[in-house]
Design an enzyme around this catalytic site. Structure first.
Site, PDB file in Angstrom:
ATOM      1  N   SER A 136       0.856  -1.193   0.000  1.00  0.00           N
ATOM      2  CA  SER A 136       0.000   0.000   0.000  1.00  0.00           C
ATOM      3  C   SER A 136       0.890   1.239   0.000  1.00  0.00           C
ATOM      4  O   SER A 136       2.036   1.170   0.472  1.00  0.00           O
ATOM      5  CB  SER A 136      -0.855  -0.004   1.272  1.00  0.00           C
ATOM      6  OG  SER A 136      -1.520   1.243   1.432  1.00  0.00           O
ATOM      7  N   TYR A 148      -1.251  -1.628  10.790  1.00  0.00           N
ATOM      8  CA  TYR A 148      -1.519  -1.830   9.353  1.00  0.00           C
ATOM      9  C   TYR A 148      -0.384  -1.214   8.534  1.00  0.00           C
ATOM     10  O   TYR A 148       0.197  -1.861   7.667  1.00  0.00           O
ATOM     11  CB  TYR A 148      -2.859  -1.209   8.947  1.00  0.00           C
ATOM     12  CG  TYR A 148      -3.118  -1.329   7.455  1.00  0.00           C
ATOM     13  CD1 TYR A 148      -3.544  -2.535   6.904  1.00  0.00           C
ATOM     14  CD2 TYR A 148      -2.894  -0.251   6.591  1.00  0.00           C
ATOM     15  CE1 TYR A 148      -3.745  -2.665   5.537  1.00  0.00           C
ATOM     16  CE2 TYR A 148      -3.098  -0.382   5.222  1.00  0.00           C
ATOM     17  CZ  TYR A 148      -3.531  -1.583   4.702  1.00  0.00           C
ATOM     18  OH  TYR A 148      -3.721  -1.706   3.350  1.00  0.00           O
TER      19      TYR A 148
HETATM   20  N1  LIG Z   1      -8.830  -0.944  -0.702  1.00  0.00           N
HETATM   21  C1  LIG Z   1      -7.843  -0.092  -0.505  1.00  0.00           C
HETATM   22  O1  LIG Z   1      -8.054   1.142  -0.420  1.00  0.00           O
HETATM   23  C2  LIG Z   1      -6.438  -0.604  -0.405  1.00  0.00           C
HETATM   24  C3  LIG Z   1      -5.388   0.335  -0.480  1.00  0.00           C
HETATM   25  C4  LIG Z   1      -4.080  -0.098  -0.416  1.00  0.00           C
HETATM   26  C5  LIG Z   1      -3.816  -1.445  -0.278  1.00  0.00           C
HETATM   27  N2  LIG Z   1      -4.843  -2.340  -0.192  1.00  0.00           N
HETATM   28  C6  LIG Z   1      -4.498  -3.755  -0.041  1.00  0.00           C
HETATM   29  O2  LIG Z   1      -5.130  -4.496  -1.070  1.00  0.00           O
HETATM   30  C7  LIG Z   1      -5.253  -5.857  -0.658  1.00  0.00           C
HETATM   31  C8  LIG Z   1      -6.631  -6.358  -0.974  1.00  0.00           C
HETATM   32  O3  LIG Z   1      -7.568  -5.650  -0.202  1.00  0.00           O
HETATM   33  P1  LIG Z   1      -8.972  -5.195  -0.788  1.00  0.00           P
HETATM   34  O4  LIG Z   1      -8.999  -3.738  -0.746  1.00  0.00           O
HETATM   35  O5  LIG Z   1      -9.284  -5.907  -2.041  1.00  0.00           O
HETATM   36  O6  LIG Z   1      -9.898  -5.695   0.428  1.00  0.00           O
HETATM   37  P2  LIG Z   1     -11.264  -6.525   0.475  1.00  0.00           P
HETATM   38  O7  LIG Z   1     -12.180  -6.112  -0.611  1.00  0.00           O
HETATM   39  O8  LIG Z   1     -11.716  -6.406   1.893  1.00  0.00           O
HETATM   40  O9  LIG Z   1     -10.788  -8.039   0.209  1.00  0.00           O
HETATM   41  C9  LIG Z   1      -9.972  -8.695   1.133  1.00  0.00           C
HETATM   42  C10 LIG Z   1      -9.791 -10.151   0.710  1.00  0.00           C
HETATM   43  O10 LIG Z   1      -8.945 -10.757   1.687  1.00  0.00           O
HETATM   44  C11 LIG Z   1      -9.552 -11.945   2.157  1.00  0.00           C
HETATM   45  N3  LIG Z   1      -9.232 -12.172   3.556  1.00  0.00           N
HETATM   46  C12 LIG Z   1      -9.450 -11.327   4.614  1.00  0.00           C
HETATM   47  N4  LIG Z   1      -9.083 -11.898   5.757  1.00  0.00           N
HETATM   48  C13 LIG Z   1      -8.604 -13.130   5.422  1.00  0.00           C
HETATM   49  C14 LIG Z   1      -8.082 -14.201   6.190  1.00  0.00           C
HETATM   50  N5  LIG Z   1      -7.960 -14.136   7.527  1.00  0.00           N
HETATM   51  N6  LIG Z   1      -7.696 -15.338   5.530  1.00  0.00           N
HETATM   52  C15 LIG Z   1      -7.825 -15.416   4.188  1.00  0.00           C
HETATM   53  N7  LIG Z   1      -8.306 -14.433   3.426  1.00  0.00           N
HETATM   54  C16 LIG Z   1      -8.699 -13.306   4.029  1.00  0.00           C
HETATM   55  C17 LIG Z   1     -11.049 -11.742   1.968  1.00  0.00           C
HETATM   56  O11 LIG Z   1     -11.678 -12.990   1.765  1.00  0.00           O
HETATM   57  P3  LIG Z   1     -12.579 -13.810   2.840  1.00  0.00           P
HETATM   58  O12 LIG Z   1     -13.375 -12.806   3.612  1.00  0.00           O
HETATM   59  O13 LIG Z   1     -13.378 -14.717   1.956  1.00  0.00           O
HETATM   60  O14 LIG Z   1     -11.582 -14.557   3.668  1.00  0.00           O
HETATM   61  C18 LIG Z   1     -11.078 -10.924   0.676  1.00  0.00           C
HETATM   62  O15 LIG Z   1     -11.074 -11.785  -0.439  1.00  0.00           O
HETATM   63  C19 LIG Z   1      -4.875  -5.874   0.824  1.00  0.00           C
HETATM   64  O16 LIG Z   1      -3.544  -6.315   0.943  1.00  0.00           O
HETATM   65  C20 LIG Z   1      -4.971  -4.404   1.238  1.00  0.00           C
HETATM   66  O17 LIG Z   1      -4.148  -4.110   2.333  1.00  0.00           O
HETATM   67  C21 LIG Z   1      -6.139  -1.955  -0.261  1.00  0.00           C
END
Ligand SMILES: NC(=O)c1ccc[n+]([C@@H]2O[C@H](COP(=O)([O-])OP(=O)(O)OC[C@H]3O[C@@H](n4cnc5c(N)ncnc54)[C@H](OP(=O)(O)O)[C@@H]3O)[C@@H](O)[C@H]2O)c1
Length: 256
Positions: A136, A148
Site C-alpha cells: 500500500s 496496518y
Molecule cells: N482498498 C484499498 O483502499 C487498499 C489500499 C491499499 C492497499 N490495499 C491492499 O489491497 C489488498 C486487498 O484488499 P482489498 O482492498 O481488495 O480488500 P477486500 O475487498 O476487503 O478483500 C480482502 C480479501 O482478503 C480476504 N481475507 C481477509 N481476511 C482473510 C483471512 N484471515 N484469511 C484469508 N483471506 C482473508 C477476503 O476474503 P474472505 O473474507 O473470503 O476470507 C477478501 O477476499 C490488501 O492487501 C490491502 O491491504 C487496499
C-alpha cells in the site's frame, strides 16, 4: 491442459483479489484461490475455468499448512503467487485488543512471508516465476496508522530486499502499492471514508493492470496512477518530519 501457467491468489473473494483472479483467468492462468468464504470461492469456481480452491483463514498458522504444501508441490508448480489478502483496522493502537492486532499481523505479514518462503525454492529451481505482494502507499509514507501501516512497510521492505537478492535468477518480486481502491476493505474494517474525495479513489481492474504491467517492466515497487506517484514522490522530497506533521493533522482517524 499442460503448458498453462498457474497462479495462486490469496483473498480473491472481493476487491483487488477478485480483480486479479478474473484478469489472470483471462490471461490464461490456472488458478488456486485461497480465502475463508467457501461460498464466494465456489461461485468463482463456477464462473472461471480451471479453478482450484482452498478454504483457509490465513491468520491461523495451522490453516496455512495446506496452502504451503500446495505451493511446494513439485508436480503442480505455481508460477505466480499473489499475496493479496490483508485487513485494516479502525481505532487507536492502545485501545485495540491485542489479539486483533496479532491476528492482523499473522495475515498481513507472517502469511506473506511464509507463502513467499514456500514458493521461492521451486521457482529458483525452474529459473522462472513471480511473487506480487500487495502492499500500500501506506507502507511508503508515514501516516496515522500503526500496525496496518507497519505491516505494509514490512511487505515493501521484504519485496525490495528479495528482489535485490533474486537478481539474475529469473524470479521476480513486486510490491504493489495502491492508494485508496474501491473494494470492501474500509467497510470491513469499519473505517469511515466519506471524507475522501473521488479523485483519490482507484478501481481494482486498473490497479491490477498497472501491477501486471510493472511486473513485466521489472519494476519492483509499483504505485498505480500518476497522482499517487506524485504524492509519494512529493513526500520523499520534503523532510520526513514534515510528512509526519502533515499526516498527523490531515490523516483522519487512525487505522490499526
Ligand atoms: N482498498 C484499498 O483502499 C487498499 C489500499 C491499499 C492497499 N490495499 C491492499 O489491497 C489488498 C486487498 O484488499 P482489498 O482492498 O481488495 O480488500 P477486500 O475487498 O476487503 O478483500 C480482502 C480479501 O482478503 C480476504 N481475507 C481477509 N481476511 C482473510 C483471512 N484471515 N484469511 C484469508 N483471506 C482473508 C477476503 O476474503 P474472505 O473474507 O473470503 O476470507 C477478501 O477476499 C490488501 O492487501 C490491502 O491491504 C487496499
Amino acid at each position: 491442459m499442460s503448458g498453462m501457467p498457474t497462479a495462486l491468489v490469496t483473498g480473491p473473494t472481493a476487491g483487488l483479489g477478485a480483480a486479479f483472479a478474473r484478469r489472470l483467468a483471462h490471461d490464461g492462468y490456472r488458478l488456486v484461490l485461497v480465502a475463508r468464504d467457501a461460498e464466494r470461492l465456489e461461485a468463482l469456481r463456477r464462473e472461471l475455468p480451471d479453478v482450484e480452491v482452498i478454504v483457509a483463514d490465513l491468520s491461523r498458522p495451522e490453516q496455512r499448512v495446506p496452502v504451503v504444501q500446495r505451493l511446494q508441490d513439485p508436480e503442480r508448480p505455481v508460477d505466480l503467487l499473489v499475496n493479496n489478502a490483508a485487513v485494516g483496522g479502525q481505532g487507536e493502537f492502545w485501545s485495540t485488543p491485542y489479539a486483533g492486532l496479532h491476528d492482523q499481523l499473522e495475515l498481513n505479514l507472517i502469511a506473506v512471508m511464509e507463502l513467499t518462503h514456500a514458493v521461492l525454492p521451486g521457482m529458483m529451481q525452474r529459473g522462472a516465476g513471480a511473487v506480487i505482494n500487495v502492499a500500500s502507499v501506506a507502507g511508503l509514507t508515514p501516516g496515522r496508522g500503526s500496525t496496518y501501516t507497519a505491516s505494509k512497510a514490512y511487505v515493501v521492505a521484504l519485496s525490495e530486499g528479495l528482489s535485490n537478492s533474486l537478481q539474475g535468477t529469473g524470479v521476480r518480486v513486486l510490491a504493489l502499492c495502491p492508494g485508496f481502491v474501491h473494494t470492501e476493505f474500509h467497510a470491513r474494517a469499519g473505517i469511515d471514508m466519506s471524507w475522501a474525495p473521488e479523485l483519490l479513489w482507484l478501481y481494482p481492474d486498473y490497479v491490477v493492470d498497472q501491477g501486471l504491467k510493472d511486473l513485466q517492466r521489472d519494476i519492483v515497487v509499483s504505485i498505480p496512477s500518476v497522482r499517487y506517484k506524485a504524492l509519494v514522490t512529493a513526500s520523499r522530497l520534503v523532510p520526513r518530519s514534515l510528512t509526519r506533521f502533515v499526516a498527523a493533522r490531515l490523516g483522519g482517524r487512525s487505522r490499526t
